[in-house]
Write a protein that holds these residues in place. Structure first.
Motif, PDB file in Angstrom:
ATOM      1  N   ILE A 135      -7.787   3.043  -4.620  1.00  0.00           N
ATOM      2  CA  ILE A 135      -8.845   3.347  -3.652  1.00  0.00           C
ATOM      3  C   ILE A 135      -8.898   4.852  -3.399  1.00  0.00           C
ATOM      4  N   ILE A 138      -9.635  -3.897   1.611  1.00  0.00           N
ATOM      5  CA  ILE A 138      -8.554  -4.254   0.692  1.00  0.00           C
ATOM      6  C   ILE A 138      -8.101  -5.684   0.951  1.00  0.00           C
ATOM      7  N   THR A 157      -4.617  -2.043  -7.662  1.00  0.00           N
ATOM      8  CA  THR A 157      -5.950  -1.607  -7.282  1.00  0.00           C
ATOM      9  C   THR A 157      -5.847  -0.181  -6.765  1.00  0.00           C
ATOM     10  N   ILE A 178       0.848  -1.196   0.000  1.00  0.00           N
ATOM     11  CA  ILE A 178       0.000   0.000   0.000  1.00  0.00           C
ATOM     12  C   ILE A 178       0.880   1.241   0.000  1.00  0.00           C
ATOM     13  N   VAL A 210      -1.340  -1.120  -4.139  1.00  0.00           N
ATOM     14  CA  VAL A 210      -2.530  -0.309  -3.867  1.00  0.00           C
ATOM     15  C   VAL A 210      -2.167   1.157  -4.001  1.00  0.00           C
TER      16      VAL A 210
END
Length: 207
Positions: free
Chosen positions: A183, A197, A181, A75, A155
């Motif tokens: 967000i 997640i 991904t 992340i 992420v």
């Protein structure tokens, strides 16, 4: 299911209290030394998660982590922090940390998107360790190889004020094989966002 979470700089357990109770929660340059982080990465787990500095540390040892972790989630990852935040800013932050530790950490958390968390009182050795962490961030570069991770997800936090899009794309470009991904979050996702997640990527509702 064994889950290891390598947090970021000043990524204390109070930021993710429910998650911290249920996983192996490591805070580099605070409660865990680089050697302890490396030992954790060498330990088998089904899911390895790194946030910010934690993601950077995993990238530096991706071949090792890829052998021991079934899935890896990174992340807000970065290859080198100076391409995210100018070293002079980090140096000023370090100087202030030694004078006003808790206020410095709280201001950092606010920039990460958490404006409501109070920093607990910090001991002298903890402050010194955090200062060492800032020195590390000003000089460390990750040069990851593809490794052996069967499933690797990056992420991207859309409202990230620390890791710009170019730095995120540089990380992706260095890896090549990672899934991505995105967000709607600041640099520090909220705990509900993080649990979603984990569930979406791992397919397991762990929390």
């Amino acid at each position: 299911m064994r889950v290891t979470f390598v947090s970021g700089w000043a990524g204390l357990p109070c930021l993710y209290p429910h998650i911290a109770e249920r996983v192996d929660f490591l805070v580099p340059f605070f409660s865990h030394s680089p050697a302890q982080i490396e030992q954790a990465l060498a330990t088998e787990c089904e899911l390895l998660i790194g946030w910010s500095t934690g993601a950077h540390l995993i990238l530096k040892q991706l071949e090792l982590a890829g052998r021991t972790a079934g899935q890896i989630i990174l992340i807000a990852p970065f290859l080198d922090f100076p391409n995210c935040v100018a070293p002079r800013i980090v140096n000023r932050m370090r100087q202030r940390l030694l004078r006003e530790a808790e206020a410095t950490v709280e201001d950092f958390w606010a920039r990460c998107g958490n404006r409501h968390q109070a920093c607990p009182p910090l001991k002298k050795e903890q402050i010194e360790s955090l200062a060492t962490g800032l020195d590390f961030l000003n000089s460390s570069t990750a040069k990851p190889e593809a490794g052996r991770a069967s499933r690797l997800t990056l992420v991207r936090c859309q409202d990230d004020q620390l890791v710009p899009e170019a730095a995120f794309q540089a990380t992706l470009g260095a890896l090549g094989h990672a899934s991505v991904t995105s967000i709607a979050a600041a640099h520090l996702p909220t705990e509900p966002q993080l649990t979603r997640i984990i569930a979406d990527v791992s397919g397991s509702a762990l929390f």
